[in-house]
Write an enzyme that holds these catalytic residues in place. Structure first.
Site, PDB file in Angstrom:
ATOM      1  N   GLN A 196       0.775  -1.323  -0.249  1.00  0.00           N
ATOM      2  CA  GLN A 196      -0.134  -0.401   0.251  1.00  0.00           C
ATOM      3  C   GLN A 196       1.140   1.070   0.098  1.00  0.00           C
ATOM      4  O   GLN A 196       0.820   2.177  -0.951  1.00  0.00           O
ATOM      5  CB  GLN A 196      -0.832   0.168   1.491  1.00  0.00           C
ATOM      6  CG  GLN A 196      -1.991   1.290   0.944  1.00  0.00           C
ATOM      7  CD  GLN A 196      -2.876   0.474  -0.251  1.00  0.00           C
ATOM      8  OE1 GLN A 196      -3.255   1.461  -0.848  1.00  0.00           O
ATOM      9  NE2 GLN A 196      -3.366   0.069  -0.310  1.00  0.00           N
ATOM     10  N   HIS A 216     -52.788  18.430  -7.645  1.00  0.00           N
ATOM     11  CA  HIS A 216     -52.527  17.120  -6.992  1.00  0.00           C
ATOM     12  C   HIS A 216     -53.331  16.336  -7.099  1.00  0.00           C
ATOM     13  O   HIS A 216     -54.433  16.033  -7.269  1.00  0.00           O
ATOM     14  CB  HIS A 216     -52.313  17.249  -6.351  1.00  0.00           C
ATOM     15  CG  HIS A 216     -50.098  17.462  -6.479  1.00  0.00           C
ATOM     16  ND1 HIS A 216     -49.536  18.858  -6.812  1.00  0.00           N
ATOM     17  CD2 HIS A 216     -49.150  16.498  -6.425  1.00  0.00           C
ATOM     18  CE1 HIS A 216     -48.381  18.277  -6.827  1.00  0.00           C
ATOM     19  NE2 HIS A 216     -48.310  17.698  -7.342  1.00  0.00           N
ATOM     20  N   ASP A 268      -5.805  -6.700  -5.815  1.00  0.00           N
ATOM     21  CA  ASP A 268      -5.946  -5.760  -6.930  1.00  0.00           C
ATOM     22  C   ASP A 268      -5.803  -5.894  -8.030  1.00  0.00           C
ATOM     23  O   ASP A 268      -6.405  -5.008  -9.494  1.00  0.00           O
ATOM     24  CB  ASP A 268      -4.290  -4.904  -5.805  1.00  0.00           C
ATOM     25  CG  ASP A 268      -4.245  -4.024  -4.894  1.00  0.00           C
ATOM     26  OD1 ASP A 268      -5.473  -3.719  -4.783  1.00  0.00           O
ATOM     27  OD2 ASP A 268      -3.430  -4.037  -4.110  1.00  0.00           O
ATOM     28  N   HIS A 290       2.719   2.892  -3.177  1.00  0.00           N
ATOM     29  CA  HIS A 290       1.701   3.968  -4.443  1.00  0.00           C
ATOM     30  C   HIS A 290       1.994   4.988  -4.505  1.00  0.00           C
ATOM     31  O   HIS A 290       2.119   5.833  -5.401  1.00  0.00           O
ATOM     32  CB  HIS A 290      -0.408   3.391  -4.464  1.00  0.00           C
ATOM     33  CG  HIS A 290      -0.985   1.956  -4.188  1.00  0.00           C
ATOM     34  ND1 HIS A 290      -0.894   2.263  -5.718  1.00  0.00           N
ATOM     35  CD2 HIS A 290      -0.931   1.396  -4.083  1.00  0.00           C
ATOM     36  CE1 HIS A 290      -1.070   0.940  -6.073  1.00  0.00           C
ATOM     37  NE2 HIS A 290      -1.819   0.516  -4.646  1.00  0.00           N
ATOM     38  N   GLU A 340     -10.972   0.881   2.873  1.00  0.00           N
ATOM     39  CA  GLU A 340     -10.151   1.057   1.761  1.00  0.00           C
ATOM     40  C   GLU A 340     -10.372  -0.422   2.081  1.00  0.00           C
ATOM     41  O   GLU A 340     -11.045  -1.417   1.406  1.00  0.00           O
ATOM     42  CB  GLU A 340      -9.714   1.912   0.884  1.00  0.00           C
ATOM     43  CG  GLU A 340      -9.336   1.864  -0.632  1.00  0.00           C
ATOM     44  CD  GLU A 340      -8.690   2.548  -0.855  1.00  0.00           C
ATOM     45  OE1 GLU A 340      -7.824   2.841  -0.098  1.00  0.00           O
ATOM     46  OE2 GLU A 340      -8.443   2.024  -2.624  1.00  0.00           O
ATOM     47  N   HIS A 341      -8.969  -1.230   2.621  1.00  0.00           N
ATOM     48  CA  HIS A 341      -8.860  -2.193   2.232  1.00  0.00           C
ATOM     49  C   HIS A 341      -8.605  -3.319   3.881  1.00  0.00           C
ATOM     50  O   HIS A 341      -7.631  -1.863   4.367  1.00  0.00           O
ATOM     51  CB  HIS A 341      -7.694  -2.267   1.912  1.00  0.00           C
ATOM     52  CG  HIS A 341      -7.706  -2.787   0.281  1.00  0.00           C
ATOM     53  ND1 HIS A 341      -6.615  -0.537  -0.388  1.00  0.00           N
ATOM     54  CD2 HIS A 341      -7.702  -2.663  -1.515  1.00  0.00           C
ATOM     55  CE1 HIS A 341      -6.931  -0.348  -1.742  1.00  0.00           C
ATOM     56  NE2 HIS A 341      -7.843  -1.506  -2.198  1.00  0.00           N
TER      57      HIS A 341
END
Lengths: 445, 445
Positions: free
Chosen positions: A268, A429, A370, A271, A336-337
């Site tokens: 991770q 209406h 991934d 990145h 996220e993960h």
């Protein structure tokens, strides 16, 4: 610079404050970028292809004096197929396996989001229709951050949903095309590839130009200009979430090889310097072993500098009371993960309320997900897993309600609607419902 | 002022241009509102309850010198029940019927969005988990535009989804509470009602205060300040779409009583001067009859002034070649509400690619759907039905991917992932997959 990863203990009195500060991330908005993007979008809306051509020649430094027509930016299907055929065999096979698995998983997703209709005793029919979007734009970054796996993850769900036109834009700075990206487009169901990028590409997709039909939704990652442009065209078209820095949270019971966990944290951290990698574990000795593994393995990593900054600035090894507390903290982080690297991981997964994707058991490294497990790698970041979902087939579908009221149904529903409408002061209406209470025969047309 | 509704013909050479201009609507952003809202949100984030209390006392002109604590803004369950019990019998019964029908429809929706898991031959398990949001905020406007039906339509889908805390905020200008709104809250599954509104209420829900836990998503309509605040807190929390003016498109084959169609157009136009009501019909004589009905019925409408402005400024009666062309035009308009007032309406509905809700047959007036058919009345406006859906149970759920790779699965997937990761230059990703290729036995914890 040596990595200095912070160690926290959940029993410390200031733990919650420290953790909140560590997790806090606010995307900065840059006024210069906002101004530039607003100008580019206005220009593309007003001048269409001419504007896109100018910006692309300039920003992407298109060689040989630049392109003279938009047609030069189109990459035909033959060139995509050629890129695929020219890949080394191992890469081509890997890409194909990944694409096949992503497709199979997303077909299950399609099956899980269905329409329905039902008929009431008085003949009234109600329902929900699920249909694909007509036309979708996929943004793919060019240059260094060009990831063929992102092409698969963004285009395949759209293709499975039944989107007829999937238009991929990818800038080619200095005219350089990434062959693996083109190969991925060839097998992902992309129907058109245009080598434009930046805010001008977002504008062209959203508003349309003489040569590009406007799309209904734009997905895919991009730099700050692309993100700002997507935010601005939202409403004219749909967009996916604007992603924050990527995150991994590893929840480990201390039974996984510490080298594996260290490498998962690296995967991770490599990145991006803003990426976040955190370990939660009830075993202090095990945490010490992971730290040793980090120091041992880091020097051999090609992206050691990025990993070092990421782990030092935003990483943490957190000692928790037990796995139950780890699950509580993990739910509040809504990562996220989330790797649950533990024996019998499902018992812990059942206690997790929020996560983009859960990787269960020591063999489920995030990196497998991934690329090729099948589920999407576009996932909600920055705690947005509390309310949003992985990119999926459902993002390329929309629903329409179906209401077919029978004559009998109009008698009962009409009275209810009229009562409520008068209560809200909406007399037309009410009258519209009441007119159906005493039906006259249909007139000849 | 007499109504002057424009008449268009699809065979006119400038038809498409004229129609596009008629449909164009751009929400203006008001710099003064943006600045005020940004300030209020910052203040609520920094000072919490104290700020909310001050703004509420000031903007809502809370009587008796204003409230002195946030507790005074809480409306207990007993007061909600009391409001329900005190309603006239017809209103209470109508509200209950509407709530029951909305609940039944949305339960079908829940059944149609399911999770799944499947196991591959090598033991790898993949899946998708669908879970409710923890905590949701429902914004309900106060004063004149307080609509109990909106309480039902926003809260019930959240309740059906399984959201545990549904917090409704509703301003009470001058301290006046709308009893029908409170009654609707009592039967819709709202768990807490707080009489605050405006940007300060949005900020309190998004960031949390000493007395209000932060929510995960905020839905519901509001004025320009509320809309601006929702846009700004998006990302910290989820939001629903920011609605544009409401629209109806009536596609009629000329067999419906022209008075009914005229009243259906009114029922949209009475909402708001910006509301849009359009008729598509292949029969010029019938269009003339609808126009006569408009002139005949308009004077009796209490909201005639609003209807007149809306129909004159944004309405149209459009003569088309045939019903096939009407369906094509309807798909391109992608209306929020589409009435197909025709015999055998389903044959035409099948040709419509985009619409928020379709009302089929002459008995299905939009007003029935607005109140009590069951499907949601919160629908995508301004052509966004091309890519978005009615508010539904799915808006209060999120999905998480499940990935449990077996030891055998890690051998095959690991090679694929490593090949692709090296291709993307992400070596830690590749190493993380490769470490699982030669597994060592798990260590004792």
């Amino acid at each position: 610079m040596a990595v200095q990863i912070r160690k926290l203990d959940s029993t410390a009195p200031d733990f919650k404050t420290t953790l909140d500060a560590l997790l806090a991330f606010e995307a900065e908005t840059d006024d210069a970028i906002e101004t530039a993007v607003a100008h580019i979008l206005r220009d593309v809306k007003a001048r269409g292809d001419a504007a896109v051509l100018e910006y692309t020649n300039k920003f992407d430094r298109i060689p040989n004096g630049g392109a003279t027509s938009m047609a030069q930016f189109d990459i035909g299907q033959a060139e995509l197929e050629q890129a695929l055929a020219a890949l080394p065999e191992a890469q081509r096979a890997a890409l194909q396996v990944a694409a096949d698995r992503v497709r199979v998983f997303h077909e299950r997703q399609k099956d899980a989001s269905t329409g329905f209709t039902f008929t009431e005793p008085d003949g009234t029919v109600l329902g929900q229709r699920v249909t694909p979007l007509d036309r979708v734009g996929i943004y793919v970054p060019g240059g260094k951050a060009a990831y063929p796996s992102s092409v698969l993850m963004n285009a395949i769900p759209a293709h499975v949903a039944g989107v007829k036109e999937i238009i991929m834009v990818v800038p080619t700075p200095d005219g350089v095309k990434n062959q693996m990206v083109l190969a991925a487009a060839a097998i992902a169901g992309v129907t058109r590839v245009i080598t434009i990028g930046g805010a001008q590409a977002v504008g062209a997709l959203a508003y349309g130009t003489e040569t590009i039909d406007p799309v209904d939704k734009i997905v895919g990652p991009g730099n700050a200009y692309v993100a700002a442009a997507k935010r601005r065209v939202f409403g004219t078209v749909g967009i996916d979430m604007i992603a924050g820095p990527s995150e991994i949270l590893v929840l480990c019971d201390g039974t996984t090889d510490p080298d594996w966990v260290a490498m998962d944290l690296f995967s991770q951290a490599e990145h991006d310097e803003l990426a976040q990698a955190i370990l939660l574990c009830p075993d202090a000795d095990y945490i010490a072993k992971v730290e040793q593994s980090i120091h041992k393995l880091l020097p051999s990593m090609p992206r050691a500098a990025t990993i070092t900054t990421s782990l030092s600035d935003r990483g943490a090894l957190i000692k928790v009371r037990d796995m139950y507390e780890a699950c509580e903290i993990a739910s509040s982080i809504a990562a996220e993960h989330l790797e649950i690297s533990a024996v019998e991981p499902m018992q812990w997964a059942d206690k997790i309320r929020h996560a983009g994707a859960m990787f269960l058991g020591r063999f489920s490294s995030e990196s497998l997900g991934d690329y090729c497990c099948g589920p999407n790698h576009v996932l909600p970041t920055s705690r947005t897993a509390r309310f949003s979902s992985p990119l999926g087939v459902y993002d390329f579908q929309k629903r329409s309600s179906i209401i077919q009221v029978s004559e009998a149904g109009a008698q009962t529903l009409g009275k209810v609607a009229a009562t409520l409408a008068y209560g809200e002061g909406l007399q037309a209406h009410a009258r519209s419902a009441e007119l159906r209470l005493n039906p006259v025969p249909p007139q000849a047309s």
